[in-house]
Design a protein around this motif. Structure first.
Motif, short mmCIF file in Angstrom:
data_model
loop_
_atom_site.label_atom_id
_atom_site.label_comp_id
_atom_site.label_asym_id
_atom_site.label_seq_id
_atom_site.Cartn_x
_atom_site.Cartn_y
_atom_site.Cartn_z
N HIS A 1 63.37 -11.78 4.94
CA HIS A 1 63.86 -10.66 4.15
C HIS A 1 64.46 -9.65 5.61
N GLN A 2 63.40 -9.59 6.48
CA GLN A 2 63.98 -8.88 7.87
C GLN A 2 63.21 -9.51 8.87
N GLY A 3 63.28 -8.60 9.99
CA GLY A 3 62.84 -9.18 11.25
C GLY A 3 61.34 -9.60 11.17
N ARG A 4 60.57 -8.42 10.77
CA ARG A 4 59.27 -8.61 10.87
C ARG A 4 58.63 -9.99 9.92
N THR B 1 56.27 -3.76 15.51
CA THR B 1 55.89 -5.04 14.38
C THR B 1 55.55 -6.15 15.14
N THR B 2 56.19 -6.59 16.22
CA THR B 2 55.96 -7.85 16.76
C THR B 2 54.73 -8.04 17.45
N ARG B 3 54.29 -6.85 18.00
CA ARG B 3 53.01 -6.74 18.64
C ARG B 3 51.93 -6.75 17.43
N VAL C 1 65.45 -4.49 25.45
CA VAL C 1 64.11 -3.89 25.33
C VAL C 1 64.22 -2.66 24.61
N ASN C 2 63.81 -2.71 23.27
CA ASN C 2 64.01 -1.45 22.43
C ASN C 2 63.17 -0.23 22.96
N MET C 3 61.92 -0.50 23.06
CA MET C 3 61.02 0.51 23.63
C MET C 3 61.03 1.01 24.85
N PHE D 1 62.76 -15.59 21.71
CA PHE D 1 63.90 -14.81 21.94
C PHE D 1 63.88 -13.80 20.66
N ASP D 2 63.62 -12.64 20.92
CA ASP D 2 63.88 -11.54 19.88
C ASP D 2 65.32 -11.03 20.08
N ALA D 3 66.01 -11.74 19.28
CA ALA D 3 67.50 -11.72 19.17
C ALA D 3 68.23 -10.64 18.76
N THR D 4 67.16 -9.73 17.93
CA THR D 4 67.59 -8.64 17.27
C THR D 4 69.06 -7.89 17.68
N ARG D 5 69.04 -7.43 18.91
CA ARG D 5 69.98 -6.77 19.47
C ARG D 5 70.89 -7.61 20.68
N GLY D 6 70.53 -8.93 20.62
CA GLY D 6 71.14 -9.93 21.62
C GLY D 6 72.38 -9.75 22.29
N MET E 1 64.83 -12.77 14.26
CA MET E 1 65.91 -11.92 14.13
C MET E 1 65.87 -10.92 13.07
N SER E 2 66.00 -9.63 13.31
CA SER E 2 66.36 -8.68 12.39
C SER E 2 67.87 -8.65 12.36
N GLY E 3 68.51 -9.11 11.36
CA GLY E 3 70.04 -8.96 11.10
C GLY E 3 70.47 -7.39 10.64
N LYS E 4 69.37 -6.58 10.46
CA LYS E 4 69.69 -5.25 10.05
C LYS E 4 70.28 -4.40 11.31
N LYS E 5 70.12 -5.03 12.65
CA LYS E 5 70.83 -4.42 13.74
C LYS E 5 72.42 -5.17 14.21
N CYS F 1 66.08 11.88 14.25
CA CYS F 1 65.71 10.84 15.02
C CYS F 1 64.26 10.53 15.02
N MET F 2 63.70 9.84 15.95
CA MET F 2 62.33 9.35 15.91
C MET F 2 61.63 9.27 17.16
N GLU F 3 60.38 9.35 17.07
CA GLU F 3 59.28 9.23 18.24
C GLU F 3 59.18 7.95 18.76
N ARG F 4 59.09 7.71 19.75
CA ARG F 4 58.79 6.46 20.60
C ARG F 4 57.91 6.77 21.82
N GLY F 5 56.75 7.32 21.37
CA GLY F 5 55.70 7.52 22.53
C GLY F 5 54.24 7.17 21.91
N VAL G 1 61.91 10.23 22.82
CA VAL G 1 62.58 10.41 21.45
C VAL G 1 63.83 9.66 21.42
N ARG G 2 63.86 8.81 20.37
CA ARG G 2 65.06 7.86 20.23
C ARG G 2 66.24 8.40 19.47
N ILE G 3 67.39 8.71 19.96
CA ILE G 3 68.40 9.21 19.13
C ILE G 3 69.23 7.93 18.91
N1 F0G Z 1 62.65 -6.51 16.93
C1 F0G Z 1 62.95 -5.35 17.45
C2 F0G Z 1 63.41 -5.47 18.77
C3 F0G Z 1 63.26 -4.44 16.62
O1 F0G Z 1 63.96 -2.95 17.16
C4 F0G Z 1 62.91 -4.41 15.31
C5 F0G Z 1 63.04 -3.27 14.38
C6 F0G Z 1 62.27 -5.77 14.85
C7 F0G Z 1 61.97 -6.62 15.71
C8 F0G Z 1 61.68 -5.58 13.45
O2 F0G Z 1 62.76 -6.02 12.45
O3 F0G Z 1 62.79 -3.80 11.14
O4 F0G Z 1 63.91 -5.80 10.34
O5 F0G Z 1 61.56 -5.85 10.27
N2 F0G Z 1 63.36 -2.25 14.46
C9 F0G Z 1 63.67 -1.10 14.01
C10 F0G Z 1 63.97 0.09 14.64
C11 F0G Z 1 62.65 -0.87 12.85
O6 F0G Z 1 64.54 1.42 14.15
O7 F0G Z 1 64.33 -0.18 16.06
P1 F0G Z 1 62.87 -5.30 11.05
#
Ligand code: F0G
Length: 462
Positions: free
Chosen positions: A101-104, A129-131, A188-190, A217-222, A257-261, A382-386, A407-409
């Motif tokens: 249904h989504q990445g997690r 979510t990965t950790r 790397v998102n974080m 590979f976390d290919a979410t934004r690959g 993969m989170s296809g939502k990105k 926006c959101m906190e990333r700290g 803070v992530r914008i």
């Molecule tokens: N991996 C990465 C790198 C992500 O950024 C996210 C989600 C997930 C896995 C999990 O995917 O949300 O479809 O379950 N990141 C969102 C964000 C929530 O706002 O960065 P998900």
């Protein structure tokens, strides 16, 4: 690139619009108070420009919407699944696909399939979510990203890279048999949307292969990562994003993969693998947690939209504009002296809240306060990333105190125009001018898991 000084514009035009609601400061003060100073708890109708996340917030194209009408909603064997499977093979190269249904959902299945109690899972910085899924499966996450990633002002072009000495050190310490896989998030998102180089993934593969460790590979934004390789790494300037993505994935064994990105949809994800036995395990597990292996919690139409989104997203014209929008916004802040993470990332601009609010100690949640103040000031979310996102150490129960207090914008794909970015930047800069007036927060409610989503705060000293 004929002339780099030539102006660029979004490679699409508007067919449907969604009105935005403008509110006044008093309204917003009330709204954020009711939301416990947590932007995740705001009602979206109270938000003017929503830069909370690029996850599931993308605008679909007419081609994708047309595909939605071709949804084959059979319980089993939907044709949209087979189309998605063929596109995953074409663009990522993995042999086997399990939709989720989504990445997690993908992270959950893969963590349960591969991690045993007492295992270690290295990764290039954690993702929330990965950790958590790795920990819930009995593993311990170990950060093996290069030190430069923890320094917001370090200009390393591939700040997402794995530190091979750290990875090897872990192997020597616990033994390869205790490490089922390494997770490579790219970018790397974080860390601020920072990429991983092709050279680095090749070296990771060499080392991992030697010790029989899989690479996930976390290919979410690959695709954004592939674009950065094209722009920054020697030998890739004349390759397409599609070619680079395929090459990068070929150095790995599986992907979540989170296809939502990247994939330009509002919901959807998958896990893809090469190894047949792992696939069998995942295919068996998906029916327990998500749905049958040919839909994994998605409607047929969702899989069609994701398959079509993949085709559009991998186009150089799309991905370069996407990243340039983010760079444009980041540059406005840099020009005004606002401290942000550099180099500017692919999906978001990360404001360094530690510097922005240098008078607020980390245990008074400066990034959380800044996200709330930005909403009050402008209606932009926006959101906190700290420290709130980092959570607590599962052994000691103490807060993790991450070096990055950000803070992530974040920019949804194909949603906002340059003028929206001008408005948002203006307000960040206004806030920066009166930053010394700001006050910290106290956490008054803390959920057990992924606390940043639902935690509540009160203002200190007001
Ligand atoms: N991996 C990465 C790198 C992500 O950024 C996210 C989600 C997930 C896995 C999990 O995917 O949300 O479809 O379950 N990141 C969102 C964000 C929530 O706002 O960065 P998900």
């Amino acid at each position: 690139m004929a002339n780099s000084k030539a102006p660029w514009a979004e490679p699409y035009k508007i067919k449907v619009v969604e009105p935005l609601k403008v509110t006044d400061r008093e309204y917003r003060l009330n709204a954020i108070k009711e939301a416990g100073y947590n932007t995740f708890l705001l009602k979206s109708e109270d938000v003017y420009i929503d830069l909370l996340t690029d996850s599931g917030t993308n605008a679909m194209s007419d081609y994708q919407w047309a595909g939605m009408m071709l949804g084959d909603e059979s319980y089993a064997g939907s044709r949209n699944f087979y189309y998605l499977e063929s596109n995953v093979r074409k663009y990522y190269g993995y042999k086997h696909l399990v939709p989720t249904h989504q990445g997690r959902g993908a992270e959950h299945l893969l963590s349960r399939a591969l991690i045993k109690d007492g295992d270690y899972v290295p990764g290039n910085m954690y993702f929330t979510t990965t950790r958590l899924h790795q920990e819930l499966a009995g593993g311990t996450f170990v950060d093996v990203i290069i030190d430069e990633a923890h320094d917001p002002q370090n200009l390393h072009p591939f700040k997402g890279n794995v530190d091979l000495a750290k990875f090897e050190g872990l192997i020597n310490r616990v033994g390869g048999g205790k490490i089922p896989y390494i997770t490579i998030g790219a970018p790397v998102n974080m860390a601020g949307g920072q990429p991983v180089s092709m050279d680095n993934i090749r070296r990771v593969k060499e080392l991992a292969n030697k010790h029989d460790i899989m690479i996930v590979f976390d290919a979410t934004r690959g695709m954004e990562n592939a674009y950065f390789i094209q722009q920054r790494e020697e030998g890739y300037a004349n390759k397409s994003v599609a070619e680079i993505l395929l090459e990068f994935a070929s150095h790995t064994d599986a992907a979540t993969m989170s296809g939502k990105k990247d994939l330009l949809v509002n919901i959807g994800g998958f896990v893809a693998v090469n190894d047949w036995d792992t696939f069998e395990e995942l295919r068996n597990m998906v029916v327990i947690y998500e749905g049958l292996h040919t839909y994994g919690g998605l409607a047929g139409r969702d899989m069609e939209a994701m398959a079509r989104g993949m085709e559009e997203a991998v186009q150089d014209a799309h991905i370069s504009t996407r990243v340039k929008q983010v760079e444009y916004f980041g540059q406005l802040l840099l020009d005004a002296g606002v401290p942000i993470v550099e180099p500017i990332g692919g999906h978001a601009v990360f404001v360094d809240a530690r510097k922005f609010y240098d008078h607020i100690p980390q245990d008074q949640f400066p990034a959380q306060a800044l996200a709330a103040d930005f909403y009050i000031e402008s209606g932009v979310r926006c959101m906190e990333r700290g420290i709130v996102s980092a959570g607590r150490n599962k052994e000691t129960g103490e807060h993790y105190f991450p070096k990055l207090e950000l803070v992530r914008i974040t920019f949804p794909r194909r949603v906002y125009m340059q003028s929206h970015l001008d408005v948002a930047a203006y307000h960040v800069i206004e806030l920066f001018k009166k930053r010394h007036e700001a006050k910290g927060l106290e956490m008054v409610y803390e959920p057990t898991y992924l606390r940043f989503f639902q935690a509540r705060f009160e203002r200190i000293g007001k």
